[in-house]
Design an enzyme around this catalytic site. Sequence first.
Site, mmCIF file in Angstrom:
data_model
loop_
_atom_site.group_PDB
_atom_site.id
_atom_site.type_symbol
_atom_site.label_atom_id
_atom_site.label_comp_id
_atom_site.label_asym_id
_atom_site.label_seq_id
_atom_site.Cartn_x
_atom_site.Cartn_y
_atom_site.Cartn_z
ATOM 1 N N ARG A 40 0.842 -1.188 0.000
ATOM 2 C CA ARG A 40 0.000 0.000 0.000
ATOM 3 C C ARG A 40 0.875 1.235 0.000
ATOM 4 O O ARG A 40 1.786 1.342 0.814
ATOM 5 C CB ARG A 40 -0.920 0.001 1.223
ATOM 6 C CG ARG A 40 -2.235 0.697 1.002
ATOM 7 C CD ARG A 40 -3.191 0.432 2.135
ATOM 8 N NE ARG A 40 -3.621 -0.951 2.231
ATOM 9 C CZ ARG A 40 -4.589 -1.376 3.025
ATOM 10 N NH1 ARG A 40 -5.227 -0.517 3.786
ATOM 11 N NH2 ARG A 40 -4.931 -2.656 3.058
ATOM 12 N N SER A 126 -8.075 -0.498 -0.430
ATOM 13 C CA SER A 126 -9.158 -0.705 0.529
ATOM 14 C C SER A 126 -9.835 0.622 0.870
ATOM 15 O O SER A 126 -10.400 1.280 0.011
ATOM 16 C CB SER A 126 -8.630 -1.409 1.780
ATOM 17 O OG SER A 126 -9.668 -1.723 2.675
ATOM 18 N N HIS A 127 -9.754 1.027 2.136
ATOM 19 C CA HIS A 127 -10.448 2.224 2.608
ATOM 20 C C HIS A 127 -9.570 3.469 2.567
ATOM 21 O O HIS A 127 -10.019 4.551 2.968
ATOM 22 C CB HIS A 127 -10.917 2.002 4.046
ATOM 23 C CG HIS A 127 -9.784 1.722 4.989
ATOM 24 N ND1 HIS A 127 -9.248 0.465 5.131
ATOM 25 C CD2 HIS A 127 -9.081 2.541 5.816
ATOM 26 C CE1 HIS A 127 -8.265 0.519 6.016
ATOM 27 N NE2 HIS A 127 -8.137 1.769 6.433
ATOM 28 N N LYS A 136 -3.201 -6.675 -2.914
ATOM 29 C CA LYS A 136 -3.475 -7.791 -2.024
ATOM 30 C C LYS A 136 -3.221 -9.055 -2.826
ATOM 31 O O LYS A 136 -3.782 -9.236 -3.910
ATOM 32 C CB LYS A 136 -4.908 -7.741 -1.500
ATOM 33 C CG LYS A 136 -5.144 -6.592 -0.530
ATOM 34 C CD LYS A 136 -6.525 -6.635 0.096
ATOM 35 C CE LYS A 136 -6.714 -5.498 1.108
ATOM 36 N NZ LYS A 136 -8.060 -5.525 1.740
ATOM 37 N N ASP A 275 -16.670 -1.136 2.599
ATOM 38 C CA ASP A 275 -15.485 -0.318 2.391
ATOM 39 C C ASP A 275 -15.110 -0.334 0.911
ATOM 40 O O ASP A 275 -15.814 -0.906 0.081
ATOM 41 C CB ASP A 275 -14.331 -0.771 3.288
ATOM 42 C CG ASP A 275 -13.861 -2.190 2.992
ATOM 43 O OD1 ASP A 275 -14.549 -2.919 2.252
ATOM 44 O OD2 ASP A 275 -12.792 -2.578 3.512
ATOM 45 N N ASP A 277 -12.900 -1.721 -1.140
ATOM 46 C CA ASP A 277 -12.735 -2.948 -1.913
ATOM 47 C C ASP A 277 -13.786 -3.989 -1.572
ATOM 48 O O ASP A 277 -13.717 -5.126 -2.029
ATOM 49 C CB ASP A 277 -11.329 -3.525 -1.740
ATOM 50 C CG ASP A 277 -11.001 -3.895 -0.300
ATOM 51 O OD1 ASP A 277 -11.642 -3.348 0.620
ATOM 52 O OD2 ASP A 277 -10.087 -4.723 -0.092
ATOM 53 N N ASP A 279 -14.625 -5.825 0.935
ATOM 54 C CA ASP A 279 -14.420 -7.076 1.665
ATOM 55 C C ASP A 279 -14.906 -6.975 3.110
ATOM 56 O O ASP A 279 -14.932 -7.980 3.824
ATOM 57 C CB ASP A 279 -12.963 -7.530 1.611
ATOM 58 C CG ASP A 279 -11.996 -6.553 2.260
ATOM 59 O OD1 ASP A 279 -12.399 -5.416 2.582
ATOM 60 O OD2 ASP A 279 -10.817 -6.923 2.443
ATOM 61 N N ARG A 280 -15.288 -5.780 3.550
ATOM 62 C CA ARG A 280 -15.853 -5.605 4.896
ATOM 63 C C ARG A 280 -17.241 -4.989 4.777
ATOM 64 O O ARG A 280 -17.488 -4.165 3.905
ATOM 65 C CB ARG A 280 -14.979 -4.679 5.750
ATOM 66 C CG ARG A 280 -13.654 -5.275 6.162
ATOM 67 C CD ARG A 280 -12.942 -4.373 7.147
ATOM 68 N NE ARG A 280 -12.578 -3.097 6.554
ATOM 69 C CZ ARG A 280 -12.296 -2.003 7.257
ATOM 70 N NH1 ARG A 280 -12.388 -2.023 8.579
ATOM 71 N NH2 ARG A 280 -11.951 -0.895 6.650
ATOM 72 N N HIS A 367 -14.206 -7.902 9.466
ATOM 73 C CA HIS A 367 -13.763 -8.942 8.542
ATOM 74 C C HIS A 367 -14.397 -10.251 8.999
ATOM 75 O O HIS A 367 -14.323 -10.612 10.174
ATOM 76 C CB HIS A 367 -12.243 -9.083 8.553
ATOM 77 C CG HIS A 367 -11.521 -8.010 7.804
ATOM 78 N ND1 HIS A 367 -11.452 -7.991 6.427
ATOM 79 C CD2 HIS A 367 -10.835 -6.922 8.226
ATOM 80 C CE1 HIS A 367 -10.756 -6.938 6.034
ATOM 81 N NE2 HIS A 367 -10.368 -6.271 7.108
#
Length: 491
Positions: A40, A126-127, A136, A275, A277, A279-280, A367
């Site tokens: 990142r 992500s966020h 990732k 978020d 991407d 995933d949450r 998660h």
Amino acid sequence: MLVIQSQDHPRPAAPGNGRGLRSPLVTIDLSASFKAYDVRGIVGESITAETVRATGAAFVDVLGLAGLTVLVGGDMRPSSPEFVDAFAEGAVRRGADVVKIGLISTDELYYASGTFDAAGVTFTASHNPAEYNGMKMSKAGAVPVSSETGLYDIRDLAQRYLDEGGAPEAPAPGTVTERDVLVGYAEYLRSLVDLSGTRPLKVVVDAGNGMAGLTTPAVLGDAVLEALPLEIVPLYFELDGTFPNHPANPLEPANLVDLQRAVREHGADLGIAFDGDADRCFVVDEQGGAVSPSAVTALVAEREIERARAAGVEHPVIIHNLITSRAVPELVTARGGRPVRTRVGHSFIKAVMAEEGAVFGGEHSAHYYFKDFFNADTGMLAAMHLLAALGEQDRPLSELMHQYDPYAASGEINSTVADKAGAVRRVVDALAGRDVVVEELDGTTLSCPGEGWWFNLRPSNTEPFLRLNVEAKDRATMERVRDRVLGIVRA
């Protein structure tokens, strides 16, 4: 070699073309962007097309992927298309056959990696704010790549390739093909949780201009499959990696305000926020009240235990991290499961999921991990479990979730501290005693069963923060302990 045939399922293009992101002439130090679990950094500074190309080559070499398939996709950030191309160039140069899977959420990568048993990468931060991007990575079967399982080896080899002016070309360079995985992803999730018979529900979904704007209509709507008895009220479904409405970080309460307002205005049964991407997932009830991720963990754990026991598993294992509410292991034990506590972090939890044969795992950061999803995390599947549980009975969500949230929690509180270890020592010296248990798993946890409280102090690895989480039998006790600890930490 795994051969994946392409399919004709067009997807929207990511906004922007990501051009003009060439790195400066000075070689970039990759240690600035390679973290413990992912990559990142700031686009054009710590992550560029050149660093990504070198990383693609090193990914193939370190994981031994020459002659094998590598999946490559990305989110809606403007830099993602160029980075996908650059990674593919590096991977192909070292002999991998790249399958570009287009615009994807992070859990779509896990689906594809698990289904096709192929290693892969998705470009996302992500966020994080718009100026960031990252990677990732996954081994075949959705096994995570972390600092302990090859990520730093990839970093070091990519750094060498950068310093030497590029990776050498393999004797047999690979190929590039394309495949869309959205339909398969949606079908797979629907096969795990059947929502076709639920009572009609009105659901506000805040995609935050992130990838849930693509995956929600596919999984919960009728974009690619038959409609479910769900009325989806969309908020910010337009894919836009500049995040024009609010940051795609639902962990911050300020970023839930629009969702809470929309739930009340539309008279919805609940609201879900993803978020960047996707995933949450975070949840608010019909009144706009935030639902604790620990409560969601408890609800899903109960459902997964029931399903596993019906299949003959005597004591299904549920993973939870150390800052998840104590309500989770208590419920798991009461329902005949076996709770296993682990450190914070998806790589640790995925590893323990595999070791223990766990059916489900949850973190207080929202998660959620599923054995049936290759031990990987997916916010969409957790949301589907919640929708199924709500739709199977007539109570509103606020009443349904009350039983899963019996304690008072502080939420995570950050304190800027120069000497983090010294602050923790002061807290332990002040509060440790005969009735207080001290544990050193992922920070320091103090608990006092007699008084009904516990807290964890966990230092950040990258920032001068101490992160405090407190839980107690009631709000007055929680606030007393919280204020005492903060007073010592910030003195």
